[in-house]
Design a protein around this motif. Structure first.
Motif, PDB file in Angstrom:
ATOM      1  N   GLN A 225      -2.097  11.635  -9.480  1.00 26.90           N
ATOM      2  CA  GLN A 225      -2.623  11.452 -11.051  1.00 26.90           C
ATOM      3  C   GLN A 225      -4.314  11.463 -10.630  1.00 26.90           C
ATOM      4  O   GLN A 225      -4.787  11.698 -11.681  1.00 26.90           O
ATOM      5  CB  GLN A 225      -2.189  10.097 -11.307  1.00 26.90           C
ATOM      6  CG  GLN A 225      -0.916  10.062 -12.298  1.00 26.90           C
ATOM      7  CD  GLN A 225       0.013   8.972 -12.128  1.00 26.90           C
ATOM      8  OE1 GLN A 225      -0.329   8.019 -11.757  1.00 26.90           O
ATOM      9  NE2 GLN A 225       1.238   9.150 -12.596  1.00 26.90           N
ATOM     10  N   ASP A 226      -4.706  10.939  -9.917  1.00 27.19           N
ATOM     11  CA  ASP A 226      -6.214  10.605  -9.569  1.00 27.19           C
ATOM     12  C   ASP A 226      -6.671  10.506  -8.147  1.00 27.19           C
ATOM     13  O   ASP A 226      -5.795  10.321  -7.385  1.00 27.19           O
ATOM     14  CB  ASP A 226      -6.455   9.668 -10.411  1.00 27.19           C
ATOM     15  CG  ASP A 226      -7.823   9.562 -11.155  1.00 27.19           C
ATOM     16  OD1 ASP A 226      -8.644  10.419 -10.696  1.00 27.19           O
ATOM     17  OD2 ASP A 226      -8.107   8.611 -12.035  1.00 27.19           O
ATOM     18  N   VAL A 227      -7.651  10.571  -8.055  1.00 26.91           N
ATOM     19  CA  VAL A 227      -8.329  10.487  -6.684  1.00 26.91           C
ATOM     20  C   VAL A 227      -9.443   9.529  -6.726  1.00 26.91           C
ATOM     21  O   VAL A 227     -10.587   9.959  -7.571  1.00 26.91           O
ATOM     22  CB  VAL A 227      -8.842  11.798  -5.969  1.00 26.91           C
ATOM     23  CG1 VAL A 227      -9.355  11.273  -4.370  1.00 26.91           C
ATOM     24  CG2 VAL A 227      -7.702  12.674  -5.753  1.00 26.91           C
ATOM     25  N   LEU A 228      -9.505   8.481  -6.455  1.00 25.87           N
ATOM     26  CA  LEU A 228     -10.530   7.333  -6.399  1.00 25.87           C
ATOM     27  C   LEU A 228     -11.446   7.276  -5.171  1.00 25.87           C
ATOM     28  O   LEU A 228     -10.845   7.257  -4.097  1.00 25.87           O
ATOM     29  CB  LEU A 228     -10.109   5.916  -6.732  1.00 25.87           C
ATOM     30  CG  LEU A 228      -9.018   5.845  -7.826  1.00 25.87           C
ATOM     31  CD1 LEU A 228      -8.293   4.463  -7.706  1.00 25.87           C
ATOM     32  CD2 LEU A 228      -9.436   6.208  -9.047  1.00 25.87           C
ATOM     33  N   ARG A 233     -11.361   6.569   0.411  1.00 24.05           N
ATOM     34  CA  ARG A 233     -10.648   7.558  -0.877  1.00 24.05           C
ATOM     35  C   ARG A 233      -9.437   7.369  -0.943  1.00 24.05           C
ATOM     36  O   ARG A 233      -8.537   7.576   0.108  1.00 24.05           O
ATOM     37  CB  ARG A 233     -11.087   9.103  -0.493  1.00 24.05           C
ATOM     38  CG  ARG A 233     -11.092   9.949  -1.411  1.00 24.05           C
ATOM     39  CD  ARG A 233     -11.212  11.252  -1.076  1.00 24.05           C
ATOM     40  NE  ARG A 233     -10.310  11.566  -0.344  1.00 24.05           N
ATOM     41  CZ  ARG A 233      -9.568  12.903   0.096  1.00 24.05           C
ATOM     42  NH1 ARG A 233     -10.094  13.608  -0.756  1.00 24.05           N
ATOM     43  NH2 ARG A 233      -8.779  13.017   1.164  1.00 24.05           N
ATOM     44  N   ILE A 234      -9.095   6.718  -2.154  1.00 22.39           N
ATOM     45  CA  ILE A 234      -7.583   6.796  -2.216  1.00 22.39           C
ATOM     46  C   ILE A 234      -6.857   7.502  -3.407  1.00 22.39           C
ATOM     47  O   ILE A 234      -7.391   8.019  -4.390  1.00 22.39           O
ATOM     48  CB  ILE A 234      -7.345   5.354  -3.007  1.00 22.39           C
ATOM     49  CG1 ILE A 234      -8.055   4.238  -1.791  1.00 22.39           C
ATOM     50  CG2 ILE A 234      -6.015   5.033  -3.171  1.00 22.39           C
ATOM     51  CD1 ILE A 234      -8.072   2.664  -2.438  1.00 22.39           C
ATOM     52  N   VAL A 235      -5.901   8.298  -3.060  1.00 21.89           N
ATOM     53  CA  VAL A 235      -5.136   9.296  -3.878  1.00 21.89           C
ATOM     54  C   VAL A 235      -4.065   8.251  -4.547  1.00 21.89           C
ATOM     55  O   VAL A 235      -3.015   7.947  -4.032  1.00 21.89           O
ATOM     56  CB  VAL A 235      -4.320  10.219  -2.991  1.00 21.89           C
ATOM     57  CG1 VAL A 235      -3.705  11.220  -3.738  1.00 21.89           C
ATOM     58  CG2 VAL A 235      -5.505  10.827  -2.096  1.00 21.89           C
ATOM     59  N   VAL A 280       1.618   4.124  -6.679  1.00 19.93           N
ATOM     60  CA  VAL A 280       1.019   3.512  -5.537  1.00 19.93           C
ATOM     61  C   VAL A 280      -0.242   4.362  -5.037  1.00 19.93           C
ATOM     62  O   VAL A 280      -0.349   5.511  -5.651  1.00 19.93           O
ATOM     63  CB  VAL A 280       2.026   3.381  -4.316  1.00 19.93           C
ATOM     64  CG1 VAL A 280       2.335   4.579  -3.801  1.00 19.93           C
ATOM     65  CG2 VAL A 280       1.587   2.329  -3.447  1.00 19.93           C
ATOM     66  N   GLY A 281      -1.023   3.817  -4.372  1.00 20.84           N
ATOM     67  CA  GLY A 281      -2.235   4.767  -3.876  1.00 20.84           C
ATOM     68  C   GLY A 281      -2.053   5.152  -2.392  1.00 20.84           C
ATOM     69  O   GLY A 281      -1.235   4.246  -1.495  1.00 20.84           O
ATOM     70  N   LEU A 282      -2.550   6.302  -1.718  1.00 18.50           N
ATOM     71  CA  LEU A 282      -2.483   6.206  -0.462  1.00 18.50           C
ATOM     72  C   LEU A 282      -3.753   6.838   0.095  1.00 18.50           C
ATOM     73  O   LEU A 282      -4.527   7.426  -0.439  1.00 18.50           O
ATOM     74  CB  LEU A 282      -1.106   7.325  -0.203  1.00 18.50           C
ATOM     75  CG  LEU A 282      -1.300   8.559  -0.500  1.00 18.50           C
ATOM     76  CD1 LEU A 282      -2.075   9.542   0.605  1.00 18.50           C
ATOM     77  CD2 LEU A 282      -0.003   9.403  -0.562  1.00 18.50           C
ATOM     78  N   THR A 283      -4.112   6.306   1.459  1.00 20.81           N
ATOM     79  CA  THR A 283      -5.055   7.253   2.094  1.00 20.81           C
ATOM     80  C   THR A 283      -4.560   8.014   3.401  1.00 20.81           C
ATOM     81  O   THR A 283      -3.368   7.886   3.855  1.00 20.81           O
ATOM     82  CB  THR A 283      -6.093   6.055   2.849  1.00 20.81           C
ATOM     83  OG1 THR A 283      -5.379   5.530   3.745  1.00 20.81           O
ATOM     84  CG2 THR A 283      -6.614   5.128   1.701  1.00 20.81           C
TER      85      THR A 283
END
Ligand code: GDP
Length: 408
Positions: A225-228, A233-235, A280-283
């Motif tokens: 959905q987004d990359v922060l 850097r969290i996907v 969820v976010g992932l690195t």
């Protein structure tokens, strides 16, 4: 344990026995309360008739209109193994729209044909609609066998007629069953009236239909959905199907680049596992280029990356589509311009009339088989396999159509 649920639809020419079959299924599976049966028997008696199973439906219909017991356009019954939801299809427009937009996805269908009348116009139109919607689990029931003296020759004749037509539109039913909805032959128990028939009853055929498998059992599809960009850097995205694990190898589509999940991130927690349904976010270990719209998968079967897809769509805008116009296509979090390159066939969803093949426009409330060309490759899958990557909407300023992917 939660019981399995199967949603199916019964279609066929008017008066070929849809309501009677539904009434029968409810009655013979013991899904009707005692007092309801008594009530219906009394109504039939006061009309000087024997028990009419079609009345079960009329009766439920009345209650539906008063909004008492039954939810709109769905009827339920159950067996030991499974619950069934019969989706009503009297309003073809709503049904078609719901099917292609995914609001009420039927997983299977019974096509009913009167043994004494054979294939009629609406039999064909309904069958065509099933094909358009990509329904593969179809059983044909040849009803009113009592009217043709349970004659095997007559059955074989009608069966041949139905199969010839269905095969022409690439529908291959699992079974063709001789029944009498009125008398209860071959509905929930085999009938000695048609002892020459050795296949399953309607209920056995239903029990053999597959329900769409649980998202957890499918391969991983993580939709970005987004990359922060913080200190790391969290996907960010959602696990639509399968499981995402720390340390597992992943591939990013459409690029096809591989890396390993370094951590999962969730408000100050770093869980080891995120399952279907979880955002969820992932690195990642390597610094790959990942952006919104990408799809992350693990080792199993990869999705397709393509700029052409075959689809069924439902047009819901007053202004028709004319070949050559550019539309915006949204599929999961991907957004790309596209054109409808081929309009293979169009069906009016209120009359189900097949309008014509290879035409240049699609009008309001029409359902069409089309080939779409996107201006950049899309990550896409068949609707029957991974719903979330097989359903899309088309828009101008507003949404003008919804569709499902039937081929890549
Ligand atoms: P629908 O329009 O497809 O829902 O059809 P109905 O269920 O209302 O049935 C139409 C008519 O056919 C009614 O008069 C039913 O009683 C009759 N019918 C339905 N099934 C059978 C059957 O197996 N045998 C006979 N003889 N009549 C049937």
């Amino acid at each position: 344990m939660n019981k399995d649920k199967l949603r199916f639809v019964i279609v066929g020419h008017v008066d070929h026995g849809k309501s009677t079959l539904i009434g029968r299924l409810l009655f013979d599976t013991g899904s009707l309360p005692e007092e309801k049966i008594k009530e219906i028997k009394e109504i039939c008696k006061s009309l000087g008739k024997e028990m009419e199973f079609g009345y079960v439906m009329d009766h439920l219909e009345e209650e539906r209109m008063q909004g008492i017991t039954i939810e709109t356009a769905q009827t339920f019954f159950g067996t030991k193994t499974r619950d069934y939801i019969i989706i009503d299809a009297p309003g073809h427009v709503e049904f078609t729209k719901n099917m292609v937009t995914g609001a009420s996805q039927a997983e299977a269908a019974l096509l009913i044909v009167d043994a004494s009348e054979g294939v009629k116009e609406q039999t064909k139109r309904h069958a065509y609609l099933l094909g358009l919607l990509g329904l593969k689990q179809i059983v044909v029931v040849i009803n009113k066998m009592d009217l043709v003296n349970h004659d095997e020759k007559r059955f074989m004749g009608v069966k041949k007629e139905v199969l010839k037509f269905l095969n022409e539109i690439d529908i291959h039913p699992l079974y063709v069953i001789p029944i009498s909805a009125k008398n209860g032959d071959n509905i929930t128990s085999p009938s000695s009236n048609v002892s020459w028939y050795t296949g399953p009853t309607v209920l056995e055929a239903l029990e053999g239909f597959k329900t769409s498998s649980s998202p957890l059992k499918k391969p991983l599809r993580f939709i970005v959905q987004d990359v922060l960009n913080f200190d790391k850097r969290i996907v960010v995205g959602r696990v639509e199907t399968g499981k995402l694990k720390t340390g597992s190898q992943i591939t990013v589509f459409p690029s096809g680049e591989k890396t390993i999940v370094n951590s999962l991130e969730e408000y100050g927690r770093t869980p080891e596992l995120a399952e279907a349904g979880k955002s969820v976010g992932l690195t990642t270990i390597d610094k790959l280029f990942i952006e919104r719209g990408n799809v992350i998968v693990d080792g199993g079967r990869p999705p397709a990356v393509s700029d052409r897809l075959r689809a069924s769509l439902f047009w819901m805008d007053k202004k028709p589509y004319r070949k050559g116009e550019t539309l915006r296509l949204r599929l999961a979090t991907q957004e790309i311009n596209c054109e409808i390159e081929e309009i293979e066939s169009v069906q009016d969803s209120s009359t189900l009339e097949l309008l014509s093949e290879n035409q240049d426009e699609i009008k309001n409330r029409e359902a069409a088989h089309v080939v779409i060309k996107t201006f950049k490759p899309l990550v896409v899958e068949l609707f029957n396999e991974i719903e979330e990557l097989g359903r899309f909407v088309l828009s101008r300023e507003d949404t003008v159509a919804g569709g499902i992917v039937t081929g890549v």
